[in-house]
Design an enzyme around this catalytic site. Sequence first.
Site, PDB file in Angstrom:
ATOM      1  N   ARG A  94      52.900  36.374  37.192  1.00 29.44           N
ATOM      2  CA  ARG A  94      52.435  35.396  36.211  1.00 29.44           C
ATOM      3  C   ARG A  94      52.800  35.825  34.789  1.00 29.44           C
ATOM      4  O   ARG A  94      53.115  35.018  33.947  1.00 29.44           O
ATOM      5  CB  ARG A  94      50.913  35.275  36.331  1.00 29.44           C
ATOM      6  CG  ARG A  94      50.370  33.918  36.042  1.00 29.44           C
ATOM      7  CD  ARG A  94      48.847  33.876  36.080  1.00 29.44           C
ATOM      8  NE  ARG A  94      48.213  34.517  37.199  1.00 29.44           N
ATOM      9  CZ  ARG A  94      47.869  33.908  38.339  1.00 29.44           C
ATOM     10  NH1 ARG A  94      48.133  32.641  38.495  1.00 29.44           N
ATOM     11  NH2 ARG A  94      47.278  34.576  39.307  1.00 29.44           N
ATOM     12  N   TYR A  95      52.674  37.115  34.528  1.00 27.07           N
ATOM     13  CA  TYR A  95      52.984  37.678  33.211  1.00 27.07           C
ATOM     14  C   TYR A  95      54.221  38.563  33.374  1.00 27.07           C
ATOM     15  O   TYR A  95      54.402  39.177  34.427  1.00 27.07           O
ATOM     16  CB  TYR A  95      51.838  38.561  32.712  1.00 27.07           C
ATOM     17  CG  TYR A  95      50.508  37.884  32.606  1.00 27.07           C
ATOM     18  CD1 TYR A  95      50.144  37.198  31.448  1.00 27.07           C
ATOM     19  CD2 TYR A  95      49.599  37.941  33.651  1.00 27.07           C
ATOM     20  CE1 TYR A  95      48.903  36.597  31.347  1.00 27.07           C
ATOM     21  CE2 TYR A  95      48.356  37.342  33.553  1.00 27.07           C
ATOM     22  CZ  TYR A  95      48.010  36.672  32.404  1.00 27.07           C
ATOM     23  OH  TYR A  95      46.788  36.078  32.305  1.00 27.07           O
ATOM     24  N   ARG A  98      53.688  42.511  34.653  1.00 20.14           N
ATOM     25  CA  ARG A  98      52.841  42.928  35.774  1.00 20.14           C
ATOM     26  C   ARG A  98      52.896  41.921  36.913  1.00 20.14           C
ATOM     27  O   ARG A  98      53.159  40.728  36.670  1.00 20.14           O
ATOM     28  CB  ARG A  98      51.394  43.145  35.319  1.00 20.14           C
ATOM     29  CG  ARG A  98      50.587  41.918  35.025  1.00 20.14           C
ATOM     30  CD  ARG A  98      49.549  42.157  33.932  1.00 20.14           C
ATOM     31  NE  ARG A  98      50.134  41.867  32.650  1.00 20.14           N
ATOM     32  CZ  ARG A  98      49.525  41.185  31.662  1.00 20.14           C
ATOM     33  NH1 ARG A  98      48.290  40.813  31.776  1.00 20.14           N
ATOM     34  NH2 ARG A  98      50.144  40.906  30.544  1.00 20.14           N
ATOM     35  N   CYS A 107      38.478  41.601  53.812  1.00 17.99           N
ATOM     36  CA  CYS A 107      37.579  42.273  52.868  1.00 17.99           C
ATOM     37  C   CYS A 107      36.418  42.862  53.655  1.00 17.99           C
ATOM     38  O   CYS A 107      36.153  42.470  54.795  1.00 17.99           O
ATOM     39  CB  CYS A 107      37.012  41.268  51.874  1.00 17.99           C
ATOM     40  SG  CYS A 107      38.278  40.365  50.971  1.00 17.99           S
ATOM     41  N   CYS A 111      32.586  37.065  49.752  1.00 18.36           N
ATOM     42  CA  CYS A 111      31.730  36.584  48.675  1.00 18.36           C
ATOM     43  C   CYS A 111      31.758  35.054  48.696  1.00 18.36           C
ATOM     44  O   CYS A 111      32.835  34.459  48.821  1.00 18.36           O
ATOM     45  CB  CYS A 111      32.250  37.106  47.339  1.00 18.36           C
ATOM     46  SG  CYS A 111      32.576  38.889  47.397  1.00 18.36           S
ATOM     47  N   CYS A 114      34.217  33.323  46.235  1.00 19.67           N
ATOM     48  CA  CYS A 114      35.567  33.902  46.114  1.00 19.67           C
ATOM     49  C   CYS A 114      36.607  32.853  45.743  1.00 19.67           C
ATOM     50  O   CYS A 114      36.685  31.801  46.368  1.00 19.67           O
ATOM     51  CB  CYS A 114      35.964  34.553  47.428  1.00 19.67           C
ATOM     52  SG  CYS A 114      37.642  35.195  47.394  1.00 19.67           S
ATOM     53  N   ARG A 116      39.710  33.190  46.247  1.00 20.67           N
ATOM     54  CA  ARG A 116      40.753  33.154  47.282  1.00 20.67           C
ATOM     55  C   ARG A 116      40.129  32.866  48.639  1.00 20.67           C
ATOM     56  O   ARG A 116      40.651  33.274  49.668  1.00 20.67           O
ATOM     57  CB  ARG A 116      41.509  34.490  47.317  1.00 20.67           C
ATOM     58  CG  ARG A 116      42.271  34.786  46.047  1.00 20.67           C
ATOM     59  CD  ARG A 116      43.525  35.632  46.270  1.00 20.67           C
ATOM     60  NE  ARG A 116      44.218  35.768  45.007  1.00 20.67           N
ATOM     61  CZ  ARG A 116      44.161  36.867  44.234  1.00 20.67           C
ATOM     62  NH1 ARG A 116      43.489  37.926  44.640  1.00 20.67           N
ATOM     63  NH2 ARG A 116      44.803  36.905  43.082  1.00 20.67           N
ATOM     64  N   ASP A 277      35.632  30.488  38.998  1.00 16.53           N
ATOM     65  CA  ASP A 277      36.807  29.630  39.214  1.00 16.53           C
ATOM     66  C   ASP A 277      36.415  28.383  39.999  1.00 16.53           C
ATOM     67  O   ASP A 277      35.383  28.345  40.680  1.00 16.53           O
ATOM     68  CB  ASP A 277      37.876  30.416  39.977  1.00 16.53           C
ATOM     69  CG  ASP A 277      38.432  31.551  39.142  1.00 16.53           C
ATOM     70  OD1 ASP A 277      38.803  31.290  37.976  1.00 16.53           O
ATOM     71  OD2 ASP A 277      38.481  32.693  39.636  1.00 16.53           O
ATOM     72  N   ASP A 314      40.228  32.019  33.942  1.00 15.14           N
ATOM     73  CA  ASP A 314      41.570  31.844  34.502  1.00 15.14           C
ATOM     74  C   ASP A 314      41.886  30.360  34.427  1.00 15.14           C
ATOM     75  O   ASP A 314      41.215  29.538  35.070  1.00 15.14           O
ATOM     76  CB  ASP A 314      41.607  32.336  35.950  1.00 15.14           C
ATOM     77  CG  ASP A 314      42.142  33.744  36.043  1.00 15.14           C
ATOM     78  OD1 ASP A 314      43.344  33.932  35.765  1.00 15.14           O
ATOM     79  OD2 ASP A 314      41.360  34.646  36.373  1.00 15.14           O
ATOM     80  N   LYS A 321      44.908  34.162  32.006  1.00 13.33           N
ATOM     81  CA  LYS A 321      43.526  34.319  31.531  1.00 13.33           C
ATOM     82  C   LYS A 321      43.458  34.035  30.033  1.00 13.33           C
ATOM     83  O   LYS A 321      44.352  34.433  29.302  1.00 13.33           O
ATOM     84  CB  LYS A 321      43.064  35.763  31.738  1.00 13.33           C
ATOM     85  CG  LYS A 321      42.765  36.107  33.166  1.00 13.33           C
ATOM     86  CD  LYS A 321      42.221  37.513  33.268  1.00 13.33           C
ATOM     87  CE  LYS A 321      41.942  37.834  34.718  1.00 13.33           C
ATOM     88  NZ  LYS A 321      43.113  37.674  35.596  1.00 13.33           N
TER      89      LYS A 321
HETATM   90  S1  SF4 Z   1      35.875  38.165  45.802  1.00  9.72           S
HETATM   91 FE1  SF4 Z   1      37.114  37.433  47.531  1.00  9.72          FE
HETATM   92  S2  SF4 Z   1      38.808  38.900  47.681  1.00  9.72           S
HETATM   93 FE2  SF4 Z   1      37.177  39.884  46.465  1.00  9.72          FE
HETATM   94  S3  SF4 Z   1      35.907  41.015  47.972  1.00  9.72           S
HETATM   95 FE3  SF4 Z   1      34.950  39.007  47.667  1.00  9.72          FE
HETATM   96  S4  SF4 Z   1      35.825  37.767  49.337  1.00  9.72           S
HETATM   97 FE4  SF4 Z   1      37.156  39.552  49.107  1.00  9.72          FE
END
Ligand code: SF4
Length: 363
Positions: A94-95, A98, A107, A111, A114, A116, A277, A314, A321
Site C-alpha cells: 500500500r505504501y 513497506r 489465530c 475477535c 476483526c 479480516r 473498521d 484506515d 491510515k
Molecule cells: S483481530 Fe483478526 S487477525 Fe487479529 S487476532 Fe483477532 S481474529 Fe486474528
Amino acid sequence: MSKINPTATLRQPVDLVAHGLAPASDLAVLEKVAACYAVAVTPDMAALIDPDDPNDPIARQFIPSVEELVRQPGENPDPIGDQAHSPVAGIVHRYPDRVLFKLVHVCAVYCRFCFRREMVGPGKATALSHGAYDNALAYIGAHSEIWEVILTGGDPLMLSPRRLAEIMADIAAIDHVRIIRIHTRVPVADPARVSREMIAALKVGGATTWVALHANHVRELTDGARAACAGIIDAGIPMVSQSVLLRGVNDNAEALEALMRAFVECRIKPYYLHHGDLAPGTSHLRTTLKHGQELMRALRGRVSGLCQPDYVLDIPGGHGKAPVGPNYLSQANSFSRESEQFEETRYRVVDYCGDVHLYPPKP
Ligand code: SF4
C-alpha cells in the site's frame, strides 16, 4: 466472579454454552453466527471472563453475538482494501517502503470485530502454498524500496518456532529489508506459546525485529501475558501496541487510561488506537469518530505523552491510515508586526483542559 476454566480452546457454540459463556437459549443463533465467522476462545481468555457480567469487556471481544448477523450499509468484507493492493498472493503493498506479508489465516482467538474476519479461521485458506510463498519473497526481493516487512495474518505466532525462524531468515536475507515487524495477539491470548524457542525465532541477523501487540483491555495483560512480553523485550526486541476502540470494551477514558498505562509499564510503547473498521456485522462494537476524538482529548489530560497512541482510521478502499485527531490548532487571524514586512498567522490552540489560547499571544 465465578471462574471459567476450560483446558482447551473453545471453538463451538455448544462448548461456550457448556462452560457457561453463552446461554443455551442462544445456541441456534450462535451456530448461525459461527457458520459465518470463526470462533475460538483460549483457556487464558476464557478464564478472564466473568460469566455473571452481561457487559464483560473480554466476553464482548470473543463470544459471538446475534448482532453479528446485522449488516450495515458501507460494511465490506475487505474493509481496508487489502485486495486492491495485493500484487501477488500474500502481499499487500500500500505504501512504497513497506509491505504486509500475510503468512497464515489462523489465530489463537477470533475477535468479533476483526477487519479480516472474512479471511481468517478454519475453512478459509490456511497457510500460503510453497509456490505462493516463493513468489511473495521474490516480489519483496525485486522491490528495493521495501524497507519494512510486516508479518500479519492471521497471527504469525501460530507458526511453529522452526518455520517462523526459516521465514525470518528468508526475509532478512533480502538486503534492502531492514525491519521485520510482527503483529500478534498470541502473547495475551496464549502466552505459553511464547516459548524460549519462539523468542529465539523472532531474532534474526540482517534485520531488526519489532513486535506489535494487539490488546484492547487492561485485563488482557495478565501476569502470563506480561511475562511473555518481558521475555520478548529482554531478548532485545522492542514492542509497540495496537488496540481497537470498541464500544463496551474500552470506549471510556478510564479503560483507555488503564490500558495505555499498563502497556507502558510493560515497556510497550502505545502506537495505534484504531477506529473500528467497517467489517461486516461489527456495527454494535463501533463507536463514532466524534466519541473517539473526545476520548483522545480526555486521555491527553490524564496520561503522559509516553502513554499516547495515535488515533487512526484506515480509509476504506485501501487508501491507508489517517490520524483522525482531535485537532488542537485552528487559525484565528493574520497580523503584521509594525517592524516587519510579512504577515504572520495567529492560531487558537486548545490545552488539555479544553481552554483556548492564542498563539502567539496578543501583546
Ligand atoms: S483481530 Fe483478526 S487477525 Fe487479529 S487476532 Fe483477532 S481474529 Fe486474528
